[in-house]
Design a protein around this motif. Structure first.
Motif, PDB file in Angstrom:
ATOM      1  N   GLN A   1       0.881  -1.271  -0.088  1.00 59.99           N
ATOM      2  CA  GLN A   1       0.069   0.196   0.096  1.00 59.99           C
ATOM      3  C   GLN A   1       1.015   1.334   0.019  1.00 59.99           C
ATOM      4  OE1 GLN A   1      -1.517   0.154   4.800  1.00 59.99           O
ATOM      5  NE2 GLN A   1      -2.035  -1.795   3.376  1.00 59.99           N
ATOM      6  N   LEU A   2       2.114   1.393   0.487  1.00 59.12           N
ATOM      7  CA  LEU A   2       2.851   2.449   0.344  1.00 59.12           C
ATOM      8  C   LEU A   2       4.340   2.380  -0.306  1.00 59.12           C
ATOM      9  CD1 LEU A   2       2.416   3.519   4.249  1.00 59.12           C
ATOM     10  CD2 LEU A   2       1.271   4.761   2.123  1.00 59.12           C
ATOM     11  N   VAL A   3       4.171   1.426  -1.171  1.00 52.09           N
ATOM     12  CA  VAL A   3       5.270   1.173  -2.303  1.00 52.09           C
ATOM     13  C   VAL A   3       4.914   1.151  -3.738  1.00 52.09           C
ATOM     14  CG1 VAL A   3       7.073  -0.511  -3.041  1.00 52.09           C
ATOM     15  CG2 VAL A   3       6.333  -0.357  -0.493  1.00 52.09           C
ATOM     16  N   PHE A   4       5.426   2.140  -4.251  1.00 49.31           N
ATOM     17  CA  PHE A   4       5.000   2.389  -5.862  1.00 49.31           C
ATOM     18  C   PHE A   4       5.714   1.095  -6.774  1.00 49.31           C
ATOM     19  CE2 PHE A   4       3.127   5.504  -8.663  1.00 49.31           C
ATOM     20  CZ  PHE A   4       3.174   5.053  -9.742  1.00 49.31           C
ATOM     21  N   ASP A   5       4.711   0.243  -6.891  1.00 52.63           N
ATOM     22  CA  ASP A   5       4.967  -0.861  -7.740  1.00 52.63           C
ATOM     23  C   ASP A   5       3.718  -1.239  -8.756  1.00 52.63           C
ATOM     24  OD1 ASP A   5       3.401  -2.326  -6.183  1.00 52.63           O
ATOM     25  OD2 ASP A   5       4.808  -3.198  -5.031  1.00 52.63           O
ATOM     26  N   ASN A   6       3.786  -2.672  -9.223  1.00 50.18           N
ATOM     27  CA  ASN A   6       2.883  -3.048 -10.370  1.00 50.18           C
ATOM     28  C   ASN A   6       1.810  -3.961  -9.722  1.00 50.18           C
ATOM     29  OD1 ASN A   6       4.567  -4.966 -10.163  1.00 50.18           O
ATOM     30  ND2 ASN A   6       4.501  -5.479 -12.224  1.00 50.18           N
ATOM     31  N   ALA A   7       1.894  -4.057  -8.389  1.00 49.06           N
ATOM     32  CA  ALA A   7       1.065  -4.825  -7.688  1.00 49.06           C
ATOM     33  C   ALA A   7      -0.463  -4.565  -7.796  1.00 49.06           C
ATOM     34  CB  ALA A   7       1.004  -5.031  -6.222  1.00 49.06           C
ATOM     35  N   PHE A   8      -0.745  -3.262  -8.268  1.00 49.07           N
ATOM     36  CA  PHE A   8      -2.107  -2.781  -8.218  1.00 49.07           C
ATOM     37  C   PHE A   8      -2.828  -3.715  -9.397  1.00 49.07           C
ATOM     38  CE2 PHE A   8      -4.509   0.046 -11.267  1.00 49.07           C
ATOM     39  CZ  PHE A   8      -5.622   0.391 -10.499  1.00 49.07           C
ATOM     40  N   TYR A   9      -2.035  -4.002 -10.611  1.00 50.27           N
ATOM     41  CA  TYR A   9      -2.584  -4.554 -11.706  1.00 50.27           C
ATOM     42  C   TYR A   9      -2.902  -6.056 -11.376  1.00 50.27           C
ATOM     43  CZ  TYR A   9      -1.349  -0.421 -13.845  1.00 50.27           C
ATOM     44  OH  TYR A   9      -1.217   0.950 -14.070  1.00 50.27           O
ATOM     45  N   ALA A  10      -2.042  -6.650 -10.370  1.00 45.74           N
ATOM     46  CA  ALA A  10      -2.321  -8.123 -10.199  1.00 45.74           C
ATOM     47  C   ALA A  10      -3.332  -7.940  -9.372  1.00 45.74           C
ATOM     48  CB  ALA A  10      -1.058  -8.625  -9.269  1.00 45.74           C
ATOM     49  N   ASN A  11      -3.936  -7.025  -8.525  1.00 42.15           N
ATOM     50  CA  ASN A  11      -4.984  -7.083  -7.767  1.00 42.15           C
ATOM     51  C   ASN A  11      -6.285  -6.856  -8.741  1.00 42.15           C
ATOM     52  OD1 ASN A  11      -3.635  -6.863  -5.458  1.00 42.15           O
ATOM     53  ND2 ASN A  11      -3.645  -4.704  -5.204  1.00 42.15           N
ATOM     54  N   LEU A  12      -6.050  -6.266  -9.632  1.00 44.50           N
ATOM     55  CA  LEU A  12      -7.457  -6.123 -10.691  1.00 44.50           C
ATOM     56  C   LEU A  12      -7.550  -7.500 -11.298  1.00 44.50           C
ATOM     57  CD1 LEU A  12      -6.678  -2.806 -12.440  1.00 44.50           C
ATOM     58  CD2 LEU A  12      -8.054  -3.138 -10.300  1.00 44.50           C
ATOM     59  N   ALA A  13      -6.341  -8.339 -11.596  1.00 44.79           N
ATOM     60  CA  ALA A  13      -6.509  -9.378 -12.257  1.00 44.79           C
ATOM     61  C   ALA A  13      -7.198 -10.415 -11.411  1.00 44.79           C
ATOM     62  CB  ALA A  13      -5.061  -9.955 -12.790  1.00 44.79           C
ATOM     63  N   ALA A  14      -7.149 -10.299 -10.055  1.00 45.92           N
ATOM     64  CA  ALA A  14      -7.680 -11.102  -9.030  1.00 45.92           C
ATOM     65  C   ALA A  14      -8.881 -10.720  -8.504  1.00 45.92           C
ATOM     66  CB  ALA A  14      -6.626 -11.102  -7.945  1.00 45.92           C
ATOM     67  N   ARG A  15      -9.686  -9.610  -9.295  1.00 44.70           N
ATOM     68  CA  ARG A  15     -10.887  -9.100  -8.906  1.00 44.70           C
ATOM     69  C   ARG A  15     -10.832  -8.575  -7.485  1.00 44.70           C
ATOM     70  NH1 ARG A  15     -13.238  -9.028 -13.866  1.00 44.70           N
ATOM     71  NH2 ARG A  15     -13.000 -11.011 -14.736  1.00 44.70           N
ATOM     72  N   ARG A  16      -9.648  -7.815  -7.240  1.00 48.82           N
ATOM     73  CA  ARG A  16      -9.495  -7.227  -5.827  1.00 48.82           C
ATOM     74  C   ARG A  16      -9.274  -6.020  -6.050  1.00 48.82           C
ATOM     75  NH1 ARG A  16      -9.276 -11.411  -1.941  1.00 48.82           N
ATOM     76  NH2 ARG A  16      -7.809 -10.435  -0.653  1.00 48.82           N
ATOM     77  N   GLY A  17      -9.653  -5.153  -6.974  1.00 47.24           N
ATOM     78  CA  GLY A  17      -9.654  -3.586  -7.114  1.00 47.24           C
ATOM     79  C   GLY A  17     -10.635  -3.113  -6.061  1.00 47.24           C
ATOM     80  N   LEU A  18     -10.028  -2.169  -5.360  1.00 53.49           N
ATOM     81  CA  LEU A  18     -10.860  -1.430  -4.427  1.00 53.49           C
ATOM     82  C   LEU A  18     -12.161  -0.497  -4.968  1.00 53.49           C
ATOM     83  CD1 LEU A  18     -11.354  -0.874  -1.427  1.00 53.49           C
ATOM     84  CD2 LEU A  18      -9.780   1.197  -1.519  1.00 53.49           C
ATOM     85  N   LEU A  19     -11.697   0.281  -5.826  1.00 56.89           N
ATOM     86  CA  LEU A  19     -12.722   0.998  -6.610  1.00 56.89           C
ATOM     87  C   LEU A  19     -13.505   0.368  -7.948  1.00 56.89           C
ATOM     88  CD1 LEU A  19     -10.781   4.493  -6.537  1.00 56.89           C
ATOM     89  CD2 LEU A  19     -12.347   3.476  -4.760  1.00 56.89           C
ATOM     90  N   HIS A  20     -14.589   0.695  -7.948  1.00 59.51           N
ATOM     91  CA  HIS A  20     -15.386   0.250  -9.120  1.00 59.51           C
ATOM     92  C   HIS A  20     -14.395   0.581 -10.486  1.00 59.51           C
ATOM     93  CE1 HIS A  20     -18.877  -0.862 -11.548  1.00 59.51           C
ATOM     94  NE2 HIS A  20     -18.719   0.153 -12.311  1.00 59.51           N
ATOM     95  N   SER A  21     -14.191   1.853 -10.623  1.00 61.01           N
ATOM     96  CA  SER A  21     -13.538   2.677 -11.563  1.00 61.01           C
ATOM     97  C   SER A  21     -12.311   1.949 -11.844  1.00 61.01           C
ATOM     98  CB  SER A  21     -13.252   4.150 -11.301  1.00 61.01           C
ATOM     99  OG  SER A  21     -12.481   4.356 -10.095  1.00 61.01           O
ATOM    100  N   ASP A  22     -11.589   1.437 -10.874  1.00 61.52           N
ATOM    101  CA  ASP A  22     -10.222   0.812 -11.110  1.00 61.52           C
ATOM    102  C   ASP A  22     -10.708  -0.833 -11.576  1.00 61.52           C
ATOM    103  OD1 ASP A  22      -8.654   2.634 -10.209  1.00 61.52           O
ATOM    104  OD2 ASP A  22      -8.473   1.971  -8.214  1.00 61.52           O
ATOM    105  N   GLN A  23     -11.546  -1.347 -11.148  1.00 57.14           N
ATOM    106  CA  GLN A  23     -12.068  -2.676 -11.620  1.00 57.14           C
ATOM    107  C   GLN A  23     -12.317  -2.716 -13.048  1.00 57.14           C
ATOM    108  OE1 GLN A  23     -11.171  -5.688  -9.710  1.00 57.14           O
ATOM    109  NE2 GLN A  23     -11.308  -6.422 -11.659  1.00 57.14           N
ATOM    110  N   GLU A  24     -12.834  -1.675 -13.484  1.00 59.01           N
ATOM    111  CA  GLU A  24     -13.253  -1.408 -14.769  1.00 59.01           C
ATOM    112  C   GLU A  24     -12.093  -1.649 -15.683  1.00 59.01           C
ATOM    113  OE1 GLU A  24     -16.544  -0.506 -16.513  1.00 59.01           O
ATOM    114  OE2 GLU A  24     -16.892  -2.087 -14.809  1.00 59.01           O
TER     115      GLU A  24
END
Length: 319
Positions: free
Chosen positions: A243-266
């Motif tokens: 959560q406080l490290v700038f990396d590409n983990a955000f995209y892995a979260n999306l692929a796992a359907r674990r995006g926090l915001l609806h707009s992100d998961q879109e």
């Protein structure tokens, strides 16, 4: 025929004037007038993040929310004074955007080194870059030479800043209206690899969306009630992994359907950006390169240059 030729010449002239204005943005803009600028800004940002690591995300968001309204002109920094109405009370900004005090502190430090030279708009752009780097993200040369707006636009702040409930089509249109491509959209959304969101911005997703990992939704529901109320301001990490490290983990979260915001998961929901999300998830270097390029594109949205606007002495008020 003569009229058509005249119109064509006028269009060419306007294009050249526009190109000339944008070409004034250059990383070396203050090389002579304020050579210590980048050191002064990075030192202040370093101090701010050492005190509050979340500030890196806040400074990045501040830059985005500035550029999407009237362009990158520091209009978001202006306070409501007398009859003047700023953008701080816009729904996407109020009780949400942070970092104003950090920018004001940086401005004081910069003024002590080179008074009346550096715009608040350029300070915001540099602080966004430095906050990203300090949290492990990519570096880039920030084009400089912006000037500060003497106006703000509360209505545009309420209408143009994307909502966390936006669908992909709405996001693509909103970014396209600012001259940003769908690739820019997906890369810039990767800023959500750092920072947090308030419960009232993800409540609908965790209770009503069908495209969310069940365990993830239940985990979030423990700290965000289904009804608006006392939990509205409770925070959850936009990227639960780092959560406080700038990396590409955000995209892995999306692929796992674990995006926090609806707009992100879109961005990963059977649409046009799915493949790019997977590419970024697999290749951090690709994400970093595209993010840096997209940040430069973001910073090129309608800058005030030349004699337009002003160099504010105080970022919160016009001179």
């Amino acid at each position: 025929m003569a009229s058509s030729t005249t119109s064509h010449c006028l269009l060419v002239a306007l294009f050249l004037l526009s190109s000339a204005a944008n070409s004034q943005l250059t990383p070396s803009f203050y090389a002579s007038s304020c050579p210590a600028l980048e050191y002064v800004v990075s030192s202040a940002v370093n101090e701010a993040i050492a005190a509050d690591r979340r500030m890196g995300a806040s400074l990045l968001r501040l830059f985005f929310h500035d550029c999407f309204v009237q362009g990158c002109d520091a209009s978001i920094l202006l306070d409501d004074v007398g009859s003047f109405v700023g953008e701080k009370t816009a729904f996407p900004n109020v009780n949400s955007v942070r970092g104003y005090d950090v920018i004001n502190k940086i401005k004081i430090d910069v003024e002590a080194n080179c008074s009346g030279v550096v715009s608040c708009a350029d300070i915001v752009a540099l602080a966004a870059r430095d906050g990203t780097v300090l949290l492990g993200g990519p570096n880039w040369d920030v084009p400089l030479g912006r000037r500060d707006s003497t106006t703000a636009n509360l209505t545009q702040a309420n209408s143009d800043l994307p909502s966390p409930g936006s669908d992909l089509s709405t996001l693509v249109t909103a970014f396209g209206n600012k001259g940003l491509s769908p690739r820019d959209l997906t890369a810039l959304s990767g800023a959500h690899t750092i920072g947090f969101a308030q419960c009232n911005n993800f409540r609908d997703r965790i209770y009503n969306d069908s495209d969310i990992d069940t365990a993830f939704a239940e985990q979030l529901q423990a700290n965000c009630s289904s009804a608006s109320g006392s939990t509205n301001g409770n925070l959850a990490a936009l990227d639960e992994q780092t959560q406080l490290v700038f990396d590409n983990a955000f995209y892995a979260n999306l692929a796992a359907r674990r995006g926090l915001l609806h707009s992100d998961q879109e961005l990963f929901n059977g649409g046009s950006q799915d493949a790019l999300v997977q590419d970024y998830s697999a290749d951090n270097a690709l994400f970093f390169a595209d993010f840096a390029a997209a940040m430069i594109n973001l910073g090129n949205i309608s800058p005030l240059t030349g004699t337009d606007g002003q160099i504010r002495a105080n970022c919160s008020v016009v001179n």
